[in-house]
Design a protein around this motif. Structure first.
Motif, mmCIF file in Angstrom:
data_model
loop_
_atom_site.group_PDB
_atom_site.id
_atom_site.type_symbol
_atom_site.label_atom_id
_atom_site.label_comp_id
_atom_site.label_asym_id
_atom_site.label_seq_id
_atom_site.Cartn_x
_atom_site.Cartn_y
_atom_site.Cartn_z
ATOM 1 N N SER A 76 -9.019 0.610 -6.288
ATOM 2 C CA SER A 76 -9.313 -0.677 -6.905
ATOM 3 C C SER A 76 -8.984 -1.830 -5.972
ATOM 4 O O SER A 76 -9.480 -2.932 -6.155
ATOM 5 N N ARG A 77 -8.144 -1.540 -4.955
ATOM 6 C CA ARG A 77 -7.793 -2.626 -4.052
ATOM 7 C C ARG A 77 -8.588 -2.575 -2.761
ATOM 8 O O ARG A 77 -8.317 -3.349 -1.844
ATOM 9 N N ARG A 80 -12.167 -6.487 -0.436
ATOM 10 C CA ARG A 80 -11.018 -6.830 -1.284
ATOM 11 C C ARG A 80 -9.741 -6.963 -0.466
ATOM 12 O O ARG A 80 -8.964 -7.884 -0.649
ATOM 13 N N SER A 81 -9.454 -5.954 0.403
ATOM 14 C CA SER A 81 -8.321 -6.146 1.313
ATOM 15 C C SER A 81 -8.870 -6.075 2.711
ATOM 16 O O SER A 81 -9.599 -5.156 3.040
#
Lengths: 713, 149
Positions: free
Chosen positions: A302-303, A379-380
């Motif tokens: 999710s990250r 996202r990251s």
């Protein structure tokens, strides 16, 4: 090569097809993982603030694991197999618990060790059953001698259970996701290519035993199918990268077990091919997960997202690995699925439908994995640059997969040779691209489309999958494991409390059952004429007086005023017995008895000097409590009567062992000894002496450890 | 075991007795194969002589004068020696603890002492017993000093 001829053990290693396959896998994937670790480990240790030196045991353990895996693959003797099996378990224990400070890692390592170790005992029991029936541990001989029957089925079932637990199949699969607490290279090597592969290696190795019983094959099919479903559905719900890949491994090895269970040449060939393709691809994926976590610092799906532009080479290599497991064309995995579909079709349309569903499930969760990391919004960010040594092994594994996809002949030959060792009959794998509407191609197309649909519509499966995962956590086997460990601990504590409360209770716990058992023994056996009261002549008078003196001293030990006097009274008993030995003519024994009594009395007194006075006084008053007043004498009397009856009965019978003593006396001359007793100690019964001196040395270790400075205060 | 409870007479006697005790222990060891005696009793006699020094002079002084700190390590040297005597025949293909020279052939004699592996086994047991008993006594004595403090 004989190893322990007395026990029928041999060092028998043969590089046959099965051995070659798994050895190549262990060595090849091991090389990639070692190269990867060279770059990964320093960063990992730096994250944990451990010195770089701590990396050395890691490499040593990895190499040890590799060696035991190759030994396991080539072993042709069941006991040798068991030894290597346990060696891999031990190496894996230390590797999983490499991050010693993490409680998760320690718990996971212990869980893996207990679960796989206990099931390894089943392997040993199966081997022993076959040995007791057919008289050999060597596999080639066993294959010739065995006949179908209950012994074979039970032994093969036990071995199969051990193999299934090692390959993390349902229901005993829970140790594998926990073992993801290990560093990434360990997961890439052990938990995708090597250790879990040992399980299916065992199935392949003892396949003739397993195939003798249709029941076992059906069992394999069921277990494989359940593992596929459990692994696949849970992989859909996992967020952590490595957990997802762990459940995927469970599911993929479910495929292999299923194919072995389907039986026949097609099944064995398909299983072997699948193992190769999966090992290469899954280790690449684990290494990718590690690299991605290193680069971004994020472990959860999710990250993560959108890393394809930042890490293009990694995206392509891992994409190829995913494609292989999902069985897209131009990768080695495509042929694996083709063989699977062919084998399933031979067993009817239900099996074929199941195979399509399984392939669709695989497509779904792996597509989720790859798309989640590399496509979509960023996202990251990838903050650190990845060293080449971390990406190159992944790319190399992916390249091998592509080569296998374009030119599958070497893989097919390897798989065929492995299947031959399993089936003990020639087997070939014919894999090629067929651009026509074969059933296998249709099934593959169906699987991809269903899988794509699953990926596109997550709402369909999200709720049921999460429900299954929650159910597993509540009632699943991991719960059972945890509760059984807890219950065992409680039981052990209770027994400890009852039996070991203080020294008297401990001694009583041995004496009382001993006396009762002796009494039972005498109640059961006939005692006609067993007890003789011999005659006492004047020559024996000295002996009788001495024995009476010893008896009086022994009685005197029950009423001492303090512990100091007690020790001295016990010493008097010992010296008295030494005098008895001397009078009876046993000079050596008398000498030893006197010396031992002296030393023991001195050491006993020395230890008593260490005890605080108040504790001694307290013990004394405790012993005189009314509740104890009848219990201790009762136990002592029961044990004493038991010993008396036992010795009287033994001495009344003419000893049949007189012949052994005569042998000793006769052979003493040959042993260059004039003193028989010394010859017995050093020569005839030398092994006993060795054991006894080992005990004394260990006692020294114990005493020194217990009395180390600072422990008593 | 402080000096105040032990008289000078005891200390003198203990000092004088040490050498004879050690000689007797070696004699018992050597005599083992001809008559009464074996490695174990010899070891206990020798360690009793050393324990006498401990009792008479106290641990620290005995340790310093007789260099007894390493004696407990001899216990493990003895154990290794015993294991070697037992396991070397395995390397030669014979069962464990096969002695040399084999039965029937002649042995080398030094006086009345035979040079056979069984005697070597006895010697390792001797070394081990000395090391162990002295080790026990040292551990107890050191713990006693800690308690007294």
């Amino acid at each position: 090569m004989p190893w322990a001829p007395a026990l029928d053990l041999r060092l028998a290693l043969t590089l046959d097809g099965l051995g070659a396959l798994y050895s190549l896998l262990a060595a090849g994937v091991g090389l990639a993982v070692l190269a990867y670790s060279a770059a990964y480990l320093p960063r990992h240790l730096a994250h944990q603030a451990r010195p770089a030196r701590a990396g050395l045991p890691f490499y040593g353990l990895l190499v040890l694991f590799m060696a035991s895996m190759i030994g396991l693959a080539t072993a042709q003797d069941l006991i040798l197999l068991f030894v290597f099996w346990d060696l891999t378990a031990i190496a894996s224990y230390f590797l999983i618990a490499y991050d010693r400070r993490e409680a998760d890692a320690r718990w996971a390592a212990l869980m893996a060790l207990i679960v796989t170790g206990v099931s390894a005992v089943l392997l040993l029991i199966g081997a022993l059953m076959l040995y007791s029936e057919y008289g050999t541990f060597a596999l080639p001989e066993l294959f010739e001698r065995v006949e179908p029957g209950t012994t074979l089925t039970v032994a093969a079932a036990l071995m199969a259970v051990a193999a299934l637990v090692k390959s993390a199949q349902a229901p005993l699969h829970f140790w594998l996701p926990r073992a993801m607490a290990a560093p990434t290279p360990v997961s890439a090597y052990l938990h995708s290519a090597a250790m879990v592969a040992a399980g299916v290696l065992l199935i392949g190795r003892v396949y003739p035993f397993v195939a003798s019983s249709g029941l076992l094959l059906d069992g394999l099919v069921v277990v494989g199918a359940v593992s596929i479903v459990v692994g696949g559905v849970l992989a859909l719900t996992r967020d952590d990268l490595k957990q997802l890949l762990a459940y995927s491994t469970i599911s993929q090895y479910g495929y292999v077990v299923l194919m072995y269970g389907l039986g026949g040449a097609a099944g064995a060939v398909a299983a072997s091919f699948y193992v190769i393709a999966h090992a290469l691809a899954k280790s690449a994926l684990f290494l990718t997960a590690g690299a991605v976590t290193e680069a971004t610092g994020a472990r959860e799906l999710s990250r993560l997202g959108g890393l394809a532009r930042r890490l293009p080479l990694l995206a392509v290599a891992s994409g190829i690995a995913v494609a292989s497991i999902v069985a897209l064309p131009l990768t080695a995995g495509f042929f694996g699925d083709e063989l699977l579909f062919k084998a399933a079709l031979e067993h009817g349309w239900a099996a074929a439908l199941g195979a399509v569903a399984a392939a669709a499930l695989t497509f779904a969760y792996l597509a989720r994995f790859w798309v989640g990391i590399f496509l979509g919004p960023l996202r990251s960010a990838a903050e650190t640059r990845l060293p080449a040594l971390m990406v190159v092994p992944i790319a190399a594994l992916a390249a091998v997969l592509v080569v296998g996809g374009v030119w599958p002949a070497p893989f097919a030959e390897l798989a065929g040779a492995a299947a031959e060792s399993s089936l003990l009959a020639p087997a070939t794998a014919s894999v090629a691209y067929h651009l026509d509407l074969r059933d296998e191609n249709l099934m593959a197309l169906a699987a991809w489309s269903v899988g794509a649909a699953l990926v596109a519509a997550p709402a369909l499966w999200r709720a049921p999958a999460a429900a299954l995962a929650a159910l597993g956590e509540r009632l699943g086997p991991e719960r059972v494991y945890g509760r059984s460990l807890w219950a065992l601990n409680r039981l052990s504590d209770r027994i400890h409390d009852i039996e070991v409360r203080d020294l008297r209770t401990r001694v009583a716990a041995v004496l009382l059952p001993g006396g009762v058992l002796v009494a039972l023994g005498f109640a059961v056996t006939p005692t006609e004429g067993a007890y003789e009261v011999g005659t006492v002549t004047v020559d024996d008078l000295v002996l009788v007086l001495l024995l009476a003196f010893v008896g009086a001293a022994a009685v005197a030990t029950t009423r001492p005023r303090n512990q100091f006097v007690l020790v001295l009274t016990l010493a008097v008993v010992g010296f008295g017995l030494a005098a008895v030995y001397a009078v009876a003519g046993a000079a050596d024994v008398a000498l030893v008895a006197v010396l031992v009594e002296t030393v023991l009395a001195l050491l006993f007194l020395g230890v008593f000097a260490l005890l605080p006075r108040e504790a001694l006084r307290r013990e004394q008053t405790l012993a005189e409590r009314p509740s104890r007043r009848w219990r201790d004498p009762l136990i002592a009397t029961v044990a004493g009567i038991g010993a008396f009856v036992l010795v009287w009965g033994a001495l009344s019978r003419p000893a049949p062992e007189a012949s052994v003593a005569e042998d000793h006396i006769r052979l003493a001359d040959d042993a260059h000894a004039k003193d028989v007793v010394t010859a017995i100690i050093a020569d005839f019964r030398g092994l006993d002496t060795l054991g006894e001196v080992t005990v004394v040395a260990v006692a020294l270790l114990g005493v020194v450890a217990l009395l180390r400075r600072g422990r008593l205060t | 075991m402080s000096d105040s409870s032990v008289t000078v007479l005891t200390q003198m006697t203990a000092r004088l007795l040490l050498a004879p005790i050690l000689v007797i222990s070696v004699a018992v060891l050597v005599n083992g194969y001809a008559s009464v005696g074996d490695g174990f009793s010899a070891g206990v006699i020798a360690s009793l002589g050393l324990l006498l020094q401990y009792v008479s002079f106290g641990r620290e002084r005995s340790d310093r004068l007789l260099r007894l700190r390493l004696v407990p390590a001899a216990a493990f040297a003895g154990l290794l020696g015993a294991l070697a005597v037992a396991l070397v025949p395995l390397l030669r293909g014979e069962p464990i603890l096969t002695h040399w020279p084999p039965p029937g052939s002649d042995a080398i004699y030094v006086g009345s002492l035979e040079l056979i592996t069984a005697v070597a086994f006895d010697v390792t047991v001797y070394v081990l017993v000395v090391g162990c008993v002295v080790g026990f006594a040292r551990a107890i004595a050191r713990a006693g000093e800690g308690v007294a403090r």
